[in-house]
Design a protein around this motif. Sequence first.
Motif: not given
Length: 60
Positions: A3-9, A11-13, A15, A40
């Motif tokens: 889930k943490f990795n999905q959130i990071k992705e 956020v990056a997407s 930007e 998110i």
Amino acid sequence: MEKFNQIKELVASIEADAEKFYNGGNSAAGTRVRKALQEIKGLASDARKEITELKNKGKE
């Protein structure tokens, strides 16, 4: 951790859309950012539940 990795992705997407909205005034980009932020929020809630479950399992 998934889930943490999905959130990071996510956020990056968003930007580029955030940049378009805040600096370019593109309202459609703002809509996409709001939608992603809602997603998110859901992922963060799920991650909190998962972390709590894992933490409580360690106490057993």
